[in-house]
Design an enzyme around this catalytic site. Structure first.
Site, PDB file in Angstrom:
ATOM      1  N   GLU A   1      -3.933   7.242  -4.116  1.00  0.00           N
ATOM      2  CA  GLU A   1      -3.878   6.172  -3.076  1.00  0.00           C
ATOM      3  C   GLU A   1      -3.549   4.856  -4.150  1.00  0.00           C
ATOM      4  OE1 GLU A   1      -7.502   4.358  -1.653  1.00  0.00           O
ATOM      5  OE2 GLU A   1      -6.358   4.484   0.436  1.00  0.00           O
TER       6      GLU A   1
ATOM      7  N   TYR B   1       0.835  -1.194  -0.072  1.00  0.00           N
ATOM      8  CA  TYR B   1      -0.077   0.003   0.021  1.00  0.00           C
ATOM      9  C   TYR B   1       0.894   1.353   0.023  1.00  0.00           C
ATOM     10  CZ  TYR B   1      -3.496   3.510   1.729  1.00  0.00           C
ATOM     11  OH  TYR B   1      -4.320   4.500   1.870  1.00  0.00           O
TER      12      TYR B   1
END
Ligand code: ADP
Ligand code: MG
Length: 399
Positions: free
Chosen positions: A207, A119
């Site tokens: 993101e 991530y």
């Protein structure tokens, strides 16, 4: 302003960020044509909606056993079948709310053999006044759960925009991801390019989940969510063209045309207020009196008759609204002018629910007289508490 995954990837690719090849498609045929242009043998057909959680999402029309909004396909026939199942149907994910979103657009992209999912996100860290790069080895899944259950697995690296992205930031990202050698170099380079993209587009959020390591040792962006600072859009005309208005709430879109700050909420009392602070206080006091606001609506300091009328129409178009509370402070605008606007608007929209108006400020008595003499069933209130009590009582009486 948010954009689709395929647009985000095309944009990031311009900054040199590694993404798999892919093409957007609006029909089943276009999806098959897109797949033909890709090398294969694995394709991924992805629903394009402005919401995450698509992989684990469910289509309303397809029943609980059907696959979600991200599908692997091994042949062109698989691509055709996946596209046919998704297009036009409604995908419900943890981010769409229960109503879901209709899938009108697909992205057909190269399937990648994934060894590991990370991530990586960029955002403005308001606490430090710097750009925060959030990295975690626990990619692919819901980052909120990771943050809650295992916060030690999330590292935030602050980057001072005055000095920019430095080699040590890159090394910190690679270390946080437990990477060495060539993959560490790739992580450092990708992080630096994402930082350039963040600043260069006035992004509010980038993101990447997952940032994947492939079986053959390449770092790749497999999903990207990018949102821009709306106040900076005037200097990014090219990015404005990426706006997909069908993804936005129709009432909020209509409100933006009149420069009204409107956000739909779940309650029963429509609110029309001038000034964001007063709007927040009005919502609070409605709650204090036992009901919930149906919206946040700030008509702004210079609320004209046109704006007031547009605001009434937007509020009344919401079937949940059982009553309206207008709370206006006549500072820049005088109360009598606002009262004229309210009366004209209420007549034009054929008011069908109770309306309580609280006016305060310059020429307040003239304003109250106009409301009282309008012949409309407008209930006047003296202060904020009185207004909230009256609208709650009126709505209960009408029910
Ligand atoms: P969402 O976050 O909306 O569920 P993603 O794009 O992250 O959508 O896709 C969900 C999962 O599907 C990813 O975590 C990844 O495991 C897999 N996936 C996505 N794109 C690819 C791809 N190009 N190749 C292989 N697997 C993929
Ligand atoms: Mg994802």
């Amino acid at each position: 302003m948010n954009i689709h995954e395929y647009q985000a990837k095309e944009l990031l690719a311009k900054f040199g960020v590694p993404v798999p090849a892919g093409f957007a498609a609006l029909s089943v045929e276009e999806a098959v044509e897109a797949a033909k242009k890709l090398p294969g043998p694995l394709y991924v057909v992805k629903a394009q909606i402005h919401a995450g959680g698509r992989g684990k999402g469910k289509f309303k029309e397809l029943g609980p056993d059907a696959k979600g909004g991200v599908r692997l396909a091994k042949t062109l026939d698989d691509v055709r079948a996946a596209a046919a199942e998704m297009l036009g149907n409604t995908l419900v994910t943890i981010q769409t709310g229960e109503h879901g979103k209709q899938v009108n657009r697909l992205y057909v992209t190269d399937g990648v053999d994934i060894a590991k999912e990370f991530y990586l996100a960029l955002l403005v860290n308001r606490a430090s006044g710097q750009i925060g790069m959030v990295v975690s080895t626990e990619g692919g899944m819901d980052i909120e759960t990771v943050a809650h259950d295992t916060p030690e697995k999330i590292t935030t690296i602050d980057i001072d925009p005055a000095t920019g992205f430095m080699p040590h930031h890159g090394r910190a990202v690679a270390a946080a991801l437990g990477l060495e050698g060539d993959l560490a170099k790739q992580a450092s380079s990708t992080a630096s390019k994402l930082y350039d993209a963040f600043l260069g587009t006035d992004a509010e959020q980038i993101e990447i989940n997952p940032l994947a390591v492939t079986d053959d040792g390449k770092l790749m962006v497999l999903d990207a969510k990018v949102g821009f600072d709306g106040n900076a859009m005037f200097r990014h005309k090219d990015l404005m063209e990426l706006r997909d208005e069908t993804e936005e709430d129709p009432a909020e879109l209509e409100a933006s045309k009149y420069d009204l700050a409107y956000i739909k909420l779940d309650g029963d009392i429509g609110c029309m207020v001038n000034g964001a602070g007063l709007a927040m206080a009005t919502m609070d006091i409605i709650k204090l009196n036992g009901m919930f606001p149906a919206n946040f609506l700030d008509v702004g300091g210079g609320a004209s008759k046109e704006k007031v009328t547009a605001a009434f129409k937007i509020i009344l178009a919401d079937p949940n609204v059982k009553g309206i509370l207008v709370n206006i402070f006549g500072g820049i605008m005088k109360c009598d002018i606002i009262a004229d606007g309210i009366v004209a608007a209420a007549k034009e929209v054929n008011l069908s629910v109770p309306l309580v108006v609280r006016l305060e400020g310059t020429n307040v008595q003239q304003g109250k007289d106009i409301l009282a003499n309008s012949g409309l069933p407008i209930v006047a209130a003296n202060d904020l508490g009185d207004a909230a009590q009256k609208i709650v009582a009126e709505v209960k009486k009408a029910a």
